[in-house]
Design an enzyme around this catalytic site. Structure first.
Site, short mmCIF file in Angstrom:
data_model
loop_
_atom_site.label_atom_id
_atom_site.label_comp_id
_atom_site.label_asym_id
_atom_site.label_seq_id
_atom_site.Cartn_x
_atom_site.Cartn_y
_atom_site.Cartn_z
N SER A 17 0.84 -1.21 0.00
CA SER A 17 0.00 0.00 0.00
C SER A 17 0.87 1.26 0.00
O SER A 17 0.49 2.28 -0.58
CB SER A 17 -0.99 0.00 1.17
N MET A 94 10.49 -7.40 4.24
CA MET A 94 10.61 -8.11 5.51
C MET A 94 11.92 -8.89 5.68
O MET A 94 11.95 -9.90 6.39
CB MET A 94 9.40 -9.03 5.72
N HIS A 113 8.81 3.05 8.88
CA HIS A 113 8.63 2.19 10.07
C HIS A 113 7.37 2.68 10.80
O HIS A 113 7.20 3.88 11.00
CB HIS A 113 9.87 2.33 10.96
N GLU A 147 22.66 -0.14 11.70
CA GLU A 147 21.87 -0.53 12.88
C GLU A 147 20.39 -0.48 12.51
O GLU A 147 19.91 0.54 11.98
CB GLU A 147 22.17 0.44 14.03
N THR A 176 -2.51 5.04 7.30
CA THR A 176 -3.08 6.19 6.59
C THR A 176 -2.06 7.34 6.52
O THR A 176 -1.92 8.00 5.48
CB THR A 176 -4.36 6.67 7.31
C1 GRF Z 1 3.98 -0.63 6.84
O1 GRF Z 1 3.32 -0.52 8.07
C2 GRF Z 1 5.41 -0.20 6.96
O2 GRF Z 1 5.59 0.83 7.90
C3 GRF Z 1 6.09 -1.44 7.44
O3 GRF Z 1 5.45 -2.48 6.75
C4 GRF Z 1 4.13 -2.09 6.38
C5 GRF Z 1 4.03 -2.25 4.89
O4 GRF Z 1 2.73 -2.07 4.44
N1 GRF Z 1 7.52 -1.36 7.22
P1 GRF Z 1 2.45 -2.03 2.86
O5 GRF Z 1 3.01 -3.33 2.28
O6 GRF Z 1 3.10 -0.82 2.30
O7 GRF Z 1 0.95 -2.00 2.76
#
Ligand code: GRF
Length: 221
Positions: A17, A94, A113, A147, A176
């Protein structure tokens, strides 16, 4: 002649998203950049579909297809360089990156983040923010350094934590704001307005509001 648009590479693992928010703001011209390549380490990531719908080249580079992290990261570096990528945005990617990748894109690697760093780095951050009793959480866009979740902060958005929040309701409220924050940060980078000085990022020609405050609970009249 107008300057060529900044070429951005986006790394995802899931829904994408934030990728969509970047695609949309670039399409309407409010972010002077273009996405040159989307890489996912998961073949089924919905973000790949979003990229294809927008006509953006995609690559699936699965970490398990490589003997170790270094070969996996070398494959991503090669794909990003071949696409002419100047800025890499992690958007729900991830995998923890090693210094090998981070050094290849030093100063041109951003992450988003879902917490107000330096509070709550790592995982399960919405639940941890609720459990801490904090009145605020939010989102942070930062440069990636070796880090995890600790690089110089570009921009943050604060949201309230409400009494009956669950990790899901808080995550949705934060997301959002992520969709506003990430395009804004990429736009500042594209305009060459971010200057890193130690841990602090100076925003050239930025507007400051010394009185700005979000108070929770809202002050009673
Ligand atoms: C988001 O909450 C971002 O902050 C975190 O992973 C989520 C990714 O959401 N790193 P999307 O795949 O962009 O919907």
């Amino acid at each position: 002649m107008a300057e060529p648009l900044l070429a951005v590479g986006v790394l995802i693992s899931g829904s994408g998203s934030n990728l969509q928010a970047l695609i949309d703001r670039m399409a309407e011209g409010s972010v002077p950049a273009r996405i040159a390549l989307v890489i996912s380490n998961q073949a089924e990531a919905y973000g790949l579909e979003r990229a294809r719908l927008a006509g953006i080249p995609t690559r699936v580079i699965h970490h398990r297809a490589f003997p170790d992290r270094q070969h996996f990261e070398q494959a991503m570096i090669a794909a990003l360089n071949a696409a002419g990528v100047e800025l890499v945005c992690l958007a729900g990617f991830m995998r923890v990156l090693t210094p090998c990748f981070i050094r290849a894109f030093q100063g041109r690697l951003l992450n988003i983040h879902p917490a107000l760093l330096p509070a709550f780095p790592g995982l399960h951050v919405q639940q941890r923010a609720i459990d801490s009793g904090a009145r605020f959480s939010g989102a942070t866009v930062h440069f990636v350094t070796e880090e995890v979740d600790a690089g110089p902060i570009v921009a943050q958005a604060a949201v309230p934590i409400l009494d009956h929040d669950t990790a899901q309701t808080l995550a949705a409220r934060i997301l959002t704001q992520e969709h506003r924050l990430y395009p804004m940060a990429v736009s500042l980078f594209a305009q060459k307005r971010l200057q890193i000085s130690g841990q602090r990022v100076h925003i050239l020609n930025g507007r400051e509001e010394p009185e700005a405050a979000l108070i929770v609970p809202p002050p009673e009249p």
